[in-house]
Scaffold this motif. Sequence first.
Motif, PDB file in Angstrom:
ATOM      1  N   ALA A 227      -7.733   0.948  -6.094  1.00  0.00           N
ATOM      2  CA  ALA A 227      -7.216   2.172  -5.475  1.00  0.00           C
ATOM      3  C   ALA A 227      -8.195   2.728  -4.444  1.00  0.00           C
ATOM      4  N   LEU A 228      -9.475   2.720  -4.774  1.00  0.00           N
ATOM      5  CA  LEU A 228     -10.472   3.214  -3.829  1.00  0.00           C
ATOM      6  C   LEU A 228     -10.533   2.347  -2.575  1.00  0.00           C
ATOM      7  N   ARG A 229     -10.418   1.037  -2.740  1.00  0.00           N
ATOM      8  CA  ARG A 229     -10.426   0.147  -1.575  1.00  0.00           C
ATOM      9  C   ARG A 229      -9.188   0.392  -0.721  1.00  0.00           C
ATOM     10  N   ALA A 230      -8.029   0.537  -1.346  1.00  0.00           N
ATOM     11  CA  ALA A 230      -6.793   0.793  -0.593  1.00  0.00           C
ATOM     12  C   ALA A 230      -6.913   2.087   0.208  1.00  0.00           C
ATOM     13  N   ALA A 231      -7.503   3.103  -0.391  1.00  0.00           N
ATOM     14  CA  ALA A 231      -7.666   4.384   0.304  1.00  0.00           C
ATOM     15  C   ALA A 231      -8.636   4.281   1.470  1.00  0.00           C
TER      16      ALA A 231
ATOM     17  N   ASP B 139       2.322   1.783   4.400  1.00  0.00           N
ATOM     18  CA  ASP B 139       3.008   1.604   3.117  1.00  0.00           C
ATOM     19  C   ASP B 139       1.954   1.472   2.010  1.00  0.00           C
ATOM     20  N   PRO B 140       1.929   2.395   1.050  1.00  0.00           N
ATOM     21  CA  PRO B 140       0.872   2.357   0.027  1.00  0.00           C
ATOM     22  C   PRO B 140       0.904   1.103  -0.845  1.00  0.00           C
ATOM     23  N   PHE B 141       2.067   0.562  -1.114  1.00  0.00           N
ATOM     24  CA  PHE B 141       2.141  -0.658  -1.926  1.00  0.00           C
ATOM     25  C   PHE B 141       1.529  -1.827  -1.165  1.00  0.00           C
ATOM     26  N   ASP B 142       1.856  -1.951   0.108  1.00  0.00           N
ATOM     27  CA  ASP B 142       1.285  -3.039   0.912  1.00  0.00           C
ATOM     28  C   ASP B 142      -0.221  -2.874   1.074  1.00  0.00           C
ATOM     29  N   ARG B 143      -0.690  -1.653   1.210  1.00  0.00           N
ATOM     30  CA  ARG B 143      -2.129  -1.402   1.292  1.00  0.00           C
ATOM     31  C   ARG B 143      -2.806  -1.822  -0.013  1.00  0.00           C
TER      32      ARG B 143
END
Length: 66
Positions: A16-20, A28-32
């Motif tokens: 989650a931290l890397r995606a943010a 798109d949060p899922f793709d991130r």
Amino acid sequence: MGQLGVRSLEITATHALRAAALPLHHRDPFDRMLIAQAQLEDMTVVSADATFRQYSDVSIIWAANA
């Protein structure tokens, strides 16, 4: 999943931290999350989404658009 030899991958706080922290190439949060997990777990993403190309540090297998 067992017959295919694949396993599930849980979403962790590290993912989650890397995606943010990713550049906002993809909104798109899922793709991130997929990008973040691929980076951290040294995995390959299968996608037809051209936006993924903007993340040069991810291995991608390009799927044909149906």
